[in-house]
Design a protein around this motif. Structure first.
Motif, PDB file in Angstrom:
ATOM      1  N   ALA A 563       0.826  -1.199   0.000  1.00 23.45           N
ATOM      2  CA  ALA A 563       0.000   0.000   0.000  1.00 23.45           C
ATOM      3  C   ALA A 563       0.864   1.254   0.000  1.00 23.45           C
ATOM      4  O   ALA A 563       0.536   2.268  -0.656  1.00 23.45           O
ATOM      5  N   GLN A 564       2.004   1.199   0.740  1.00 26.50           N
ATOM      6  CA  GLN A 564       2.902   2.355   0.766  1.00 26.50           C
ATOM      7  C   GLN A 564       3.511   2.618  -0.605  1.00 26.50           C
ATOM      8  O   GLN A 564       3.629   3.764  -1.042  1.00 26.50           O
ATOM      9  N   GLN A 565       3.878   1.541  -1.303  1.00 26.65           N
ATOM     10  CA  GLN A 565       4.442   1.698  -2.658  1.00 26.65           C
ATOM     11  C   GLN A 565       3.409   2.261  -3.622  1.00 26.65           C
ATOM     12  O   GLN A 565       3.733   3.095  -4.474  1.00 26.65           O
ATOM     13  N   ASN A 566       2.159   1.831  -3.516  1.00 27.93           N
ATOM     14  CA  ASN A 566       1.104   2.388  -4.376  1.00 27.93           C
ATOM     15  C   ASN A 566       0.913   3.878  -4.122  1.00 27.93           C
ATOM     16  O   ASN A 566       0.703   4.666  -5.055  1.00 27.93           O
ATOM     17  N   ALA A 567       0.989   4.257  -2.863  1.00 31.99           N
ATOM     18  CA  ALA A 567       0.839   5.681  -2.539  1.00 31.99           C
ATOM     19  C   ALA A 567       1.985   6.497  -3.126  1.00 31.99           C
ATOM     20  O   ALA A 567       1.780   7.616  -3.640  1.00 31.99           O
ATOM     21  N   GLU A 568       3.220   5.959  -3.078  1.00 35.88           N
ATOM     22  CA  GLU A 568       4.364   6.667  -3.651  1.00 35.88           C
ATOM     23  C   GLU A 568       4.240   6.785  -5.169  1.00 35.88           C
ATOM     24  O   GLU A 568       4.603   7.817  -5.757  1.00 35.88           O
ATOM     25  N   SER A 569       3.715   5.746  -5.820  1.00 41.03           N
ATOM     26  CA  SER A 569       3.513   5.812  -7.273  1.00 41.03           C
ATOM     27  C   SER A 569       2.494   6.879  -7.625  1.00 41.03           C
ATOM     28  O   SER A 569       2.673   7.642  -8.590  1.00 41.03           O
ATOM     29  N   LEU A 570       1.438   6.953  -6.828  1.00 41.14           N
ATOM     30  CA  LEU A 570       0.429   7.997  -7.075  1.00 41.14           C
ATOM     31  C   LEU A 570       1.003   9.381  -6.814  1.00 41.14           C
ATOM     32  O   LEU A 570       0.635  10.347  -7.503  1.00 41.14           O
ATOM     33  N   ASP A 571       1.921   9.499  -5.849  1.00 38.21           N
ATOM     34  CA  ASP A 571       2.570  10.790  -5.599  1.00 38.21           C
ATOM     35  C   ASP A 571       3.382  11.243  -6.817  1.00 38.21           C
ATOM     36  O   ASP A 571       3.390  12.429  -7.171  1.00 38.21           O
ATOM     37  N   ARG A 572       4.096  10.300  -7.452  1.00 37.94           N
ATOM     38  CA  ARG A 572       4.881  10.664  -8.640  1.00 37.94           C
ATOM     39  C   ARG A 572       3.975  11.114  -9.785  1.00 37.94           C
ATOM     40  O   ARG A 572       4.274  12.094 -10.483  1.00 37.94           O
ATOM     41  N   ARG A 573       2.852  10.424  -9.983  1.00 37.94           N
ATOM     42  CA  ARG A 573       1.916  10.829 -11.032  1.00 37.94           C
ATOM     43  C   ARG A 573       1.299  12.195 -10.725  1.00 37.94           C
ATOM     44  O   ARG A 573       1.090  13.017 -11.610  1.00 37.94           O
ATOM     45  N   LEU A 574       1.028  12.407  -9.405  1.00 43.43           N
ATOM     46  CA  LEU A 574       0.498  13.715  -9.022  1.00 43.43           C
ATOM     47  C   LEU A 574       1.521  14.828  -9.273  1.00 43.43           C
ATOM     48  O   LEU A 574       1.159  15.937  -9.697  1.00 43.43           O
ATOM     49  N   ALA A 575       2.794  14.529  -9.042  1.00 40.46           N
ATOM     50  CA  ALA A 575       3.834  15.542  -9.283  1.00 40.46           C
ATOM     51  C   ALA A 575       3.899  15.894 -10.774  1.00 40.46           C
ATOM     52  O   ALA A 575       4.071  17.071 -11.140  1.00 40.46           O
ATOM     53  N   GLU A 576       3.752  14.886 -11.628  1.00 35.70           N
ATOM     54  CA  GLU A 576       3.764  15.147 -13.070  1.00 35.70           C
ATOM     55  C   GLU A 576       2.567  16.002 -13.480  1.00 35.70           C
ATOM     56  O   GLU A 576       2.704  16.946 -14.275  1.00 35.70           O
ATOM     57  N   ILE A 577       1.403  15.669 -12.951  1.00 36.66           N
ATOM     58  CA  ILE A 577       0.211  16.444 -13.304  1.00 36.66           C
ATOM     59  C   ILE A 577       0.315  17.863 -12.762  1.00 36.66           C
ATOM     60  O   ILE A 577      -0.070  18.832 -13.442  1.00 36.66           O
ATOM     61  N   ASP A 578       0.840  18.003 -11.514  1.00 34.95           N
ATOM     62  CA  ASP A 578       1.022  19.352 -10.971  1.00 34.95           C
ATOM     63  C   ASP A 578       1.977  20.168 -11.846  1.00 34.95           C
ATOM     64  O   ASP A 578       1.771  21.378 -12.056  1.00 34.95           O
TER      65      ASP A 578
END
Length: 743
Positions: A563-578
Motif C-alpha cells: 500500500a505504501q508503494q502504491n501511494a508513492e507511485s500515485l505521488d509521482r503521477r500527481l507531481a507530473e500532473i502538478d
C-alpha cells in the motif's frame, strides 16, 4: 566533282577552277515568288522532290550556268551586271550546286593550265593580302580532291547512331481522310474562335501563375515521366496531323508520315515540302504554323479544364497537357533558332531565302576576318538582311550549343556506357569534325613559305595555343565565380511558446507589439479534465496511505509495504500532473516584444500539445542562418577559417554583410525554417514524411549562424531568404561539370 568531268588533268597538274563549265540540271524547275522588296525563286528538284530557295542574285548566277560559259566567264559577266561576287564566291556557289546535285560539271576548258600555277588575283587585290587569289586555288584543290569512300561511309554510320528516320504511312491518304472532319479548323471563323480560346487560356494561366509554377515543379517527378512521355507522343502526332490537314486544305500533296529518333527521343514528322509550290506567302506560313496552331488550342482548352476541375488527378493531368502543348511547343517548334516551324516562318516573313546558310556563312566570314584578316566576300543578301542573318546565326549557334550539350549530357547520364559512346559520337560529329575541317581550310589557304609557316598557319597556331592555355587555366585555377549558399533571417534566441498539453486558452495578457520582461505572465491555459484527474489521484493516494496504516497496526507488514508503494507511485503521477498544470501558466523566458499577430484570436481556442502560441523576440537581435550543402563544405570552411566577411543579398534587393562563423558539428535533414522549403518558394528540396504532414530535407545540410548588428537587424525582416556568396574552391571546368550533374 572530277568524276563528273569528261577528262582528267595530267599527273602533277591542277585544273584552273575558273575554266570549269557547269550546267544546271534540266530536271530542276524554277518558279518565282513575288515579295514586297525582292523576288524569291524556288527550285524544285523533280527527281528527289526537294525544294531550294534562291535570292535574285543567286538565281541570276544560276541562269548563266548554261553549259557553255566557264566559271571565269560567269564571274566577268556578274561583275559587268553589278553583282560584286569574287572568284572564290563563284567557285564556292558552283561547288554547292554540284554537291546538292542541282548542277553537273560538263568539262574543263581547253586552255586549262597544266603547270600548277594559281589564277591571277582579281582586280584591286594584291597577292600578299591575306585571303587574296590563293584562296581560289585552295578552293579548287579542295574541290578537285574526292573524299575517301570509307570516310563517307563511316560518317553515315555514325550519323545513323544520332538520327534515324522511319517512314510509316502515306501522309496524303491520312490527310484526305481527316480533311472533311477537321479542315474547317483552318478557316477564318475557326481562327477567330482560336484567338478567343488561346486568350482565355493565357488569362487563366496569368491569374494562377503560382499554381502553375507548382505544376511545373512536379514535371520533374520521376513517377510522372511515363505519363509525360505518352502525352508528348500523342500531342506530337496531333501536331504533324495539323500540318498534313492544313496542307491538304490548301491543295498541297502530302508526302510520307513517320517517326524519327533524334538522340533516341521519338519525334513524329510529315513531308509537306510541296507547300513551296504555293504562291501566296500567308498560305505557306499557315501550313508551317499549323502544328503549333493546333497544339496551342489544345493547351488553352487544358488550361480552362484545369480551372474548372476540382483538386485531383484530372486537374493535374490537364495542367501537364497545358505544359506540353503550350510552353514546350513554343520553346521547341515555334523557336526560330531551331530549324523547325518557327525558323521557316521567320525566313519566309523576312524574305531571306536560306536564312541559316547565309547567316552562318557570313558569321564564319566575320570570324575569319577578325582572327585571320581574311577579306569578307560579298554577301548575296542586301541591306539590313545580311546583318540580321549573321545575328540570327550567332543566336542559333549559341542556343544550339547549350541545347545539344544538355541533350548529350542527359543521354550520357541516362544510358550509362552506351550513352557515353553516343555522347562521344555526337561531340565528334557536331563539334570535332567541323572544327577540324575549318582548321584544315585555314591551314591550306596558302602554301607554306620555303623556310617556315605562312601568315595563316602562324596565326592559327597562336590561336590554338591561347585556347589550350585558356583550357588549362580553367581546369587548374580556382573559378573566378562565387559559390552561393542559401540563407534565411531569423530572430536571435527567439522564444517560441508552445502548448504543453491539450487545453483551452483561458486568458491572454499580452498583445502583438507589447514589450515584456523576463518572467512576465503571457497567457494561461485551462484543462478541466487534468484538474479532475489530479483530484482523483489525490483521493486514491489518501486511500492507499490509510491502508498502509491499517495493515501496519495489524502487523500485516507485507500488505502495508504494498500500500505504501502504491501511494508513492500515485505521488509521482500527481507531481507530473502538478507540473503540467503549472506549465499552463506560460511565462516569458526572455525580454523582448510579442511578434505573434492576432493574439486576441487565441482566447477561448482549443490548442493541441506542441502547437505554437506566442513568440517573444527582440527586433534589434537578429541572425542569418546559412544552410551549407555537403559539396560546399570545404569551400565554406576555407572562407570561415580566414574570417572573411560574407556578402548577403536578400530577396527584395536588400544587401548586407556579416562575418562568417564556424559550422555546427553535424548535418541534419530537419527543415531549419519553413521559408526555405521549395514548396514555399525556397531553394531547398523537401519531401513529405510518411508518418506526419511535416517536411524534411531531401539531402542533409549543415548550418552556420551569422549574428547581425542592431542596425542591420532593424533593416531586415525575419523570414527573408536570400543568398550568401563565398569564393569558389573548384576550377571553372569542375564548376560547369557539377552544374550539369546537378541538373
Amino acid at each position: 566533282m572530277d568524276d563528273q568531268s569528261s577528262h582528267s588533268p595530267p599527273d602533277g597538274a591542277t585544273i584552273d577552277p575558273l575554266s570549269v563549265i557547269v550546267k544546271v540540271d534540266p530536271a530542276v524547275e524554277f518558279s518565282s515568288r513575288g515579295q514586297r522588296t525582292q523576288t524569291v525563286y524556288v527550285a524544285n528538284d523533280r527527281r528527289t522532290g526537294k525544294f531550294y530557295r534562291f535570292g535574285t542574285r543567286e538565281y541570276h548566277a544560276v541562269t548563266l550556268m548554261d553549259g557553255e560559259r566557264t566559271l571565269g566567264e560567269i564571274y566577268r559577266q556578274l561583275q559587268h551586271d553589278g553583282l560584286l561576287w569574287s572568284e572564290v564566291d563563284v567557285i564556292a556557289f558552283a561547288k554547292e550546286l554540284t554537291q546538292h546535285r542541282l548542277a553537273v560539271v560538263v568539262t574543263a576548258a581547253d586552255d586549262a593550265r597544266a603547270t600548277g600555277e594559281t589564277p591571277d588575283p582579281p582586280p584591286g587585290v594584291s597577292e600578299t593580302e591575306p585571303g587574296a587569289a590563293s584562296a581560289g586555288a585552295a578552293a579548287a584543290k579542295t574541290a578537285s580532291t574526292p573524299p575517301k569512300r570509307w570516310f563517307g561511309v563511316t560518317l553515315r554510320l555514325l550519323g545513323g547512331l544520332l538520327t534515324q528516320r522511319f517512314p510509316l504511312a502515306d501522309g496524303d491518304r491520312i490527310a484526305a481522310k481527316l480533311l472533311p472532319g477537321f479542315g474547317f479548323l483552318f478557316g477564318v471563323p475557326a481562327m477567330i474562335v482560336w484567338a478567343v480560346l488561346v486568350g482565355a487560356g493565357v488569362g487563366v494561366v496569368w491569374s494562377n501563375a503560382d499554381a502553375f509554377s507548382a505544376e511545373v515543379r512536379r514535371v520533374f517527378d520521376q513517377q510522372l515521366w511515363l505519363v509525360l512521355a505518352v502525352l508528348w507522343c500523342v500531342l506530337k502526332v496531333v501536331h504533324e496531323c495539323g500540318h498534313a490537314v492544313c496542307a491538304k486544305y490548301h491543295g498541297v500533296r502530302v508526302g510520307r508520315m513517320g517517326i524519327m529518333f533524334f538522340l533516341f527521343a521519338p519525334l513524329a514528322y510529315v513531308d509537306v515540302t510541296d507547300a513551296w509550290k504555293l504562291v501566296r506567302r500567308r498560305d505557306r506560313v499557315q501550313i508551317a504554323l499549323a502544328g503549333v496552331y493546333v497544339e496551342l488550342a489544345i493547351g488553352a482548352a487544358a488550361a480552362l479544364l484545369w480551372w474548372f476541375c476540382p483538386v485531383g488527378f484530372t486537374k493535374h493531368l490537364a495542367a501537364q497537357v497545358f505544359l506540353v502543348a503550350g510552353p514546350a511547343t513554343i520553346l521547341v517548334n515555334a523557336n526560330p533558332l531551331l530549324r523547325l516551324d518557327g525558323y521557316y516562318v521567320l525566313s519566309d516573313l523576312l524574305e531571306i531565302p536560306n536564312l541559316r546558310a547565309h547567316g552562318r556563312a557570313r558569321l564564319g566570314a566575320m570570324v575569319e576576318a577578325l582572327l585571320f584578316r581574311i577579306r569578307m566576300p560579298e554577301s548575296p543578301l542586301a541591306g539590313w538582311r545580311k546583318d540580321f542573318a549573321a545575328f540570327h546565326a550567332l543566336c542559333s549557334v549559341v542556343f544550339q550549343i547549350v541545347w545539344m550539350s544538355g541533350l548529350v549530357f542527359a543521354i550520357a547520364t541516362w544510358a550509362k556506357g552506351f550513352g557515353i559512346v553516343i555522347a562521344i559520337v555526337a561531340a565528334t560529329m557536331w563539334g570535332v569534325l567541323p572544327l577540324l575541317r575549318w582548321m584544315f581550310k585555314i591551314w591550306t589557304l596558302e602554301p607554306r613559305n620555303r623556310w617556315g609557316l605562312n601568315f595563316y598557319q602562324r596565326r592559327l597556331l597562336g590561336i590554338c595555343t591561347l585556347v589550350c592555355l585558356g583550357v588549362q587555366y580553367a581546369s587548374v585555377q580556382s573559378s573566378p565565380l562565387a559559390r552561393r549558399v542559401p540563407v534565411v533571417v531569423q530572430f536571435q534566441d527567439e522564444q517560441i511558446a508552445r502548448a504543453p498539453v491539450d487545453a483551452f486558452v483561458a486568458s491572454v495578457f499580452v498583445r502583438c507589439g507589447d514589450r515584456v520582461e523576463r518572467g512576465t505572465l503571457l497567457l494561461e491555459l485551462d484543462q478541466p479534465e487534468l484538474v479532475l484527474q489530479r483530484d482523483q489521484l489525490m483521493d486514491q493516494r489518501d486511500v492507499e496511505l490509510a491502508k498502509a496504516i491499517q495493515h501496519r497496526q495489524r502487523s500485516e507488514l507485507a500488505l502495508s509495504e504494498v500500500a505504501q508503494q502504491n501511494a508513492e507511485s500515485l505521488d509521482r503521477r500527481l507531481a507530473e500532473i502538478d507540473q503540467q498544470i503549472d506549465s499552463m501558466r506560460i511565462l516569458a523566458t526572455r525580454s523582448g516584444k510579442i511578434t505573434t499577430p492576432a493574439t486576441n484570436q487565441l482566447l477561448g481556442r482549443y490548442v493541441k500539445q506542441g502547437e505554437e502560441l506566442l513568440r517573444v523576440s527582440d527586433p534589434q537581435e537578429k541572425e542569418v542562418l546559412a544552410i551549407v550543402a555537403e559539396d560546399t563544405l570545404e569551400a565554406y570552411k576555407k572562407a570561415s577559417s580566414s574570417k572573411q566577411v560574407a556578402s548577403i543579398r536578400l530577396r527584395g534587393g536588400v544587401s548586407i554583410t556579416a562575418p562568417l562563423q564556424d559550422l555546427q558539428p553535424s548535418a541534419s535533414r530537419n527543415l531549419p525554417h519553413p521559408a526555405l522549403a521549395a514548396t514555399a518558394g525556397g531553394p531547398l528540396a523537401v519531401q513529405m514524411l510518411q508518418q506526419s504532414e511535416s517536411n524534411e530535407l531531401v539531402h542533409p545540410q549543415l548550418r552556420s549562424v551569422l549574428p547581425l548588428d542592431p542596425l542591420t537587424s532593424l533593416a531586415v525582416q525575419s523570414g527573408q531568404i536570400g543568398r550568401l556568396t563565398i569564393p569558389d574552391d573548384r576550377s571553372l571546368v569542375s564548376r560547369i561539370w557539377d552544374h550539369l550533374q546537378s541538373r
